[in-house]
Enzyme design. Structure first.
Site, PDB file in Angstrom:
ATOM      1  N   TYR A 257      40.463  38.514  42.925  1.00  0.00           N
ATOM      2  CA  TYR A 257      39.782  37.206  42.579  1.00  0.00           C
ATOM      3  C   TYR A 257      39.196  35.687  43.204  1.00  0.00           C
ATOM      4  O   TYR A 257      40.028  35.634  44.257  1.00  0.00           O
ATOM      5  CB  TYR A 257      39.927  36.946  40.741  1.00  0.00           C
ATOM      6  CG  TYR A 257      38.961  36.662  39.887  1.00  0.00           C
ATOM      7  CD1 TYR A 257      37.597  37.683  40.294  1.00  0.00           C
ATOM      8  CD2 TYR A 257      38.802  35.878  38.952  1.00  0.00           C
ATOM      9  CE1 TYR A 257      36.740  37.297  39.583  1.00  0.00           C
ATOM     10  CE2 TYR A 257      38.197  35.790  37.932  1.00  0.00           C
ATOM     11  CZ  TYR A 257      36.668  36.026  38.512  1.00  0.00           C
ATOM     12  OH  TYR A 257      36.065  36.527  37.772  1.00  0.00           O
ATOM     13  N   TYR A 258      38.214  35.469  42.754  1.00  0.00           N
ATOM     14  CA  TYR A 258      37.742  33.986  43.426  1.00  0.00           C
ATOM     15  C   TYR A 258      38.776  32.997  43.241  1.00  0.00           C
ATOM     16  O   TYR A 258      39.095  32.151  44.097  1.00  0.00           O
ATOM     17  CB  TYR A 258      36.401  33.772  43.371  1.00  0.00           C
ATOM     18  CG  TYR A 258      35.366  34.511  43.318  1.00  0.00           C
ATOM     19  CD1 TYR A 258      34.885  35.055  44.789  1.00  0.00           C
ATOM     20  CD2 TYR A 258      34.674  34.964  42.130  1.00  0.00           C
ATOM     21  CE1 TYR A 258      34.340  35.790  44.606  1.00  0.00           C
ATOM     22  CE2 TYR A 258      33.393  35.910  42.496  1.00  0.00           C
ATOM     23  CZ  TYR A 258      33.046  36.370  43.725  1.00  0.00           C
ATOM     24  OH  TYR A 258      32.094  37.271  44.344  1.00  0.00           O
ATOM     25  N   THR A 295      37.829  41.949  49.607  1.00  0.00           N
ATOM     26  CA  THR A 295      37.332  40.841  48.664  1.00  0.00           C
ATOM     27  C   THR A 295      36.900  40.724  47.913  1.00  0.00           C
ATOM     28  O   THR A 295      35.730  41.671  47.588  1.00  0.00           O
ATOM     29  CB  THR A 295      36.744  40.161  50.058  1.00  0.00           C
ATOM     30  OG1 THR A 295      36.416  39.143  50.125  1.00  0.00           O
ATOM     31  CG2 THR A 295      37.924  39.242  50.497  1.00  0.00           C
ATOM     32  N   ASP A 296      36.744  39.640  46.638  1.00  0.00           N
ATOM     33  CA  ASP A 296      35.414  39.938  45.757  1.00  0.00           C
ATOM     34  C   ASP A 296      34.014  38.788  46.683  1.00  0.00           C
ATOM     35  O   ASP A 296      34.279  38.773  47.814  1.00  0.00           O
ATOM     36  CB  ASP A 296      36.252  39.260  44.779  1.00  0.00           C
ATOM     37  CG  ASP A 296      35.303  38.678  43.534  1.00  0.00           C
ATOM     38  OD1 ASP A 296      33.767  39.613  43.583  1.00  0.00           O
ATOM     39  OD2 ASP A 296      35.735  38.945  42.007  1.00  0.00           O
ATOM     40  N   TRP A 297      32.595  39.251  46.110  1.00  0.00           N
ATOM     41  CA  TRP A 297      31.831  39.058  46.638  1.00  0.00           C
ATOM     42  C   TRP A 297      31.691  37.782  47.681  1.00  0.00           C
ATOM     43  O   TRP A 297      31.715  37.094  46.381  1.00  0.00           O
ATOM     44  CB  TRP A 297      30.810  40.139  46.173  1.00  0.00           C
ATOM     45  CG  TRP A 297      30.452  41.409  46.595  1.00  0.00           C
ATOM     46  CD1 TRP A 297      29.035  41.534  46.555  1.00  0.00           C
ATOM     47  CD2 TRP A 297      31.356  42.557  46.779  1.00  0.00           C
ATOM     48  NE1 TRP A 297      29.391  42.738  46.816  1.00  0.00           N
ATOM     49  CE2 TRP A 297      30.260  43.722  46.845  1.00  0.00           C
ATOM     50  CE3 TRP A 297      33.161  42.221  46.007  1.00  0.00           C
ATOM     51  CZ2 TRP A 297      31.191  44.785  46.981  1.00  0.00           C
ATOM     52  CZ3 TRP A 297      32.964  43.750  46.344  1.00  0.00           C
ATOM     53  CH2 TRP A 297      32.937  45.183  47.456  1.00  0.00           C
TER      54      TRP A 297
END
Length: 576
Positions: A257-258, A295-297
């Site tokens: 997650y971020y 990775t998340d965007w």
């Protein structure tokens, strides 16, 4: 024929042969996955991103689709994309991914409304039903519908624990309980992938490693004010547990997650996608995971928490050093090529990730069968049988919290005069007579949705996130109580978060909640044509004060909840 094109050879041999023929530019392109617009390859991308043609020129072969037209159009676009990819001398096929799209959520940053696909309750609804067998059947249906249009990677399930009641992302989780989340998450993976990834699989990217639930103040790390994950209860390992089970089940890909962990001993306070302690130390070394980490965007361009001071290039170096394989929502393969050519990143490090990404394409059989049958897609997607299954699940996920002891508002309802809000009178049909005012009615039915704070400008990503207070506005409570004082009242609430329901529960005759349901599904439940089979997948807090006093990483931590996890009444007593 090159060895990598020979389906008889072992996958590892094919990977090594192909890798040996690839330029640095080819390899770098594998490490990026960006949103692609279905349609004209030359049309500008969403959110300022590059066109599909430009991304193909940059050697990207992984694309994420958002808004989808009819099934046949998706399939035809997919086939055209594979044609374009084959123009490259190596002919590396394209891999298409998607966020969840078989539910009711419509948020371009998290999940898409079903559109042409069959529509089921949110995953919270599956948690309410609690059946691993149903989840696996659902995931298998998703697998078949995805395969029909060429989607080969699922950016789901989300196996975070919903331990912070305010968090905007819990609608797409399996709720607050670790054991239930683990059991249903494994079933979901099994339905999409099978026991191992193969030509009939959809590759699963479970998220958000190592658990995205414990958000400070319930805010989300898509935004700067929600960047911190905190563990005042010391339950990091509890949030990790569903991911351990997913790894044991063979999950092909994981997404960090971020958020940035705060206060974890020995763990750097940077976003999980940049965090070597988490990706390499925990995931790769301790847990022995050798699958893909994407990775998340947009972590290089936007959500770079803890490394905001670094340049774009420095962030890329740090993330690859942490152990990620692919950058979601990023396009700048040229930057990676430059970093390799000037010696800042070893080509062998790029090869390490490229191997994982190529292996997945081979395992999925994309080199042998990159195309789909567009005619079949049009007839298979959203079939009558699938839609019927979805409607049944929407109804079954309903959770009956209170039921009148007697009187006209005791569920299920009979033939009555009804005052209705939020449900189309046409959905009631001939089951009852719909009247214009509460004073004319025998019973009122109010369809509500959990409250949230309006944020953003109505067009920004922030506008789609239901965050903040779980209290219904005072004026709305007063209005509901006024109707309930006039006529026996049934309330059905859509819960994407655990709203404070105490003021409503004390005023109305019967209270039921749903987790994504059409008017038809709601009416079937209210009139007894379907049984509410749900049990709450989280506690319902008694007040915002109780929520604010709870610890974000600790499940079931609000004081004196109005309704407990697992609560759910039935119309008919169960047979012993």
């Amino acid at each position: 024929m090159y060895p990598y094109q020979d389906a008889v050879l072992p996958i590892e041999q094919r990977v090594e042969d192909l890798l040996s023929r690839m330029t640095v530019e080819d390899k770098a392109g594998l490490l990026f996955q960006q949103i692609a617009v279905i349609g004209d390859f030359d049309a500008p991308g969403l959110f300022g991103s590059a066109s599909v043609r430009d991304m193909l020129d940059r050697r990207l072969t992984h694309f994420n689709i958002l808004f989808a037209p009819q099934a046949r159009e998706i399939a035809e676009w997919h086939n055209a994309l594979q044609d374009a990819a084959r123009q490259h001398p190596l002919g590396i096929p394209v891999s298409i991914s998607t966020d969840p799209r078989h539910h009711f959520t419509d948020n371009p940053a998290t999940a898409l409304m079903a559109g042409p696909f069959a529509q089921f309750p949110e995953t919270l609804g599956f948690a309410a039903i609690g059946s691993a067998e149903l989840v696996e059947r659902f995931a298998d249906l998703v697998r078949r519908e995805y395969l029909a249009v060429g989607i080969r990677a699922a950016l789901h399930p989300q196996i975070d624990l919903a331990t912070e009641p305010r968090w905007a992302r819990q609608n797409t989780t399996f709720g607050e309980d670790a054991a239930l989340t683990t059991r249903l998450g494994v079933a979901y993976i099994r339905g999409l992938q099978g026991f191992e990834v193969g030509p009939e699989s959809v590759s699963v990217m479970a998220k958000h490693f190592p658990g995205g639930g414990p958000q400070k103040d319930g805010e989300d790390p898509h935004f700067p004010y929600g960047r911190e994950q905190v563990y005042p209860g010391g339950l990091f390992d509890l949030h990790l547990s569903p991911f351990k089970a997913a790894i044991d089940a063979g999950v092909a890909q994981l997404m960090p997650y971020y958020g940035m962990p705060v206060g974890l001993p020995g763990v750097e306070e940077v976003g999980f996608g940049f965090n070597r302690d988490i990706i390499t130390g925990l995931l790769r070394e301790q847990l022995g995971y050798d699958g893909i980490v994407c990775t998340d965007w947009g972590i290089l361009s936007n959500t770079c928490w803890g490394v905001e001071h670094l340049t774009f290039e420095e962030r890329m170096i740090k993330a690859l050093g942490a152990g990620v394989d692919q950058f979601g929502g990023e396009t700048r393969a040229d930057v990676l090529v430059s970093l390799v050519k000037n010696g800042q990143i070893a080509e062998s490090r790029v090869d390490e990730s490229a191997r994982r990404l190529l292996r997945e394409k081979f395992r999925l059989g994309l080199f042998e069968n990159p195309y789909v049958d567009a005619d079949r897609a049009g007839s298979l997607i959203g079939s009558a049988a699938a839609r019927s299954e979805g409607l049944a699940a929407q109804a079954a996920a309903h959770t009956l919290l209170t039921n009148a002891a007697a009187g006209p508002a005791r569920l299920p309802l009979g033939f009555l005069k009804l005052y209705v809000e939020g449900i189309a009178p046409s959905a009631i049909g001939d089951r009852a007579i719909v009247v214009d005012t509460p004073g004319e009615a025998d019973v009122a039915i109010l369809k509500l949705a959990a409250p949230f704070e309006n944020r953003g400008d109505g067009m920004s990503i922030e506008s789609f996130f239901h965050a903040g207070s779980l209290d219904f506005p005072a004026a709305e409570i007063e209005r509901i109580q006024g109707i309930a004082a006039t006529v026996p009242t049934v309330v059905d609430v859509y819960l994407d978060r655990p709203a404070v329901l105490a003021p409503i529960a004390s005023a109305v005759a019967s209270l039921v909640v749903n987790f994504g349901a059409s008017d038809e599904a709601i009416v079937r439940v209210l009139f007894g044509e379907a049984e509410p089979e749900g049990n709450l997948p989280f506690d319902i807090p008694s007040s915002m004060a109780a929520v604010e006093a709870s610890r974000p990483d600790v499940p079931f931590d609000t004081v004196d909840p109005t309704f407990r996890f697992g609560h759910g009444l039935r119309y008919r007593p169960s047979r012993g």
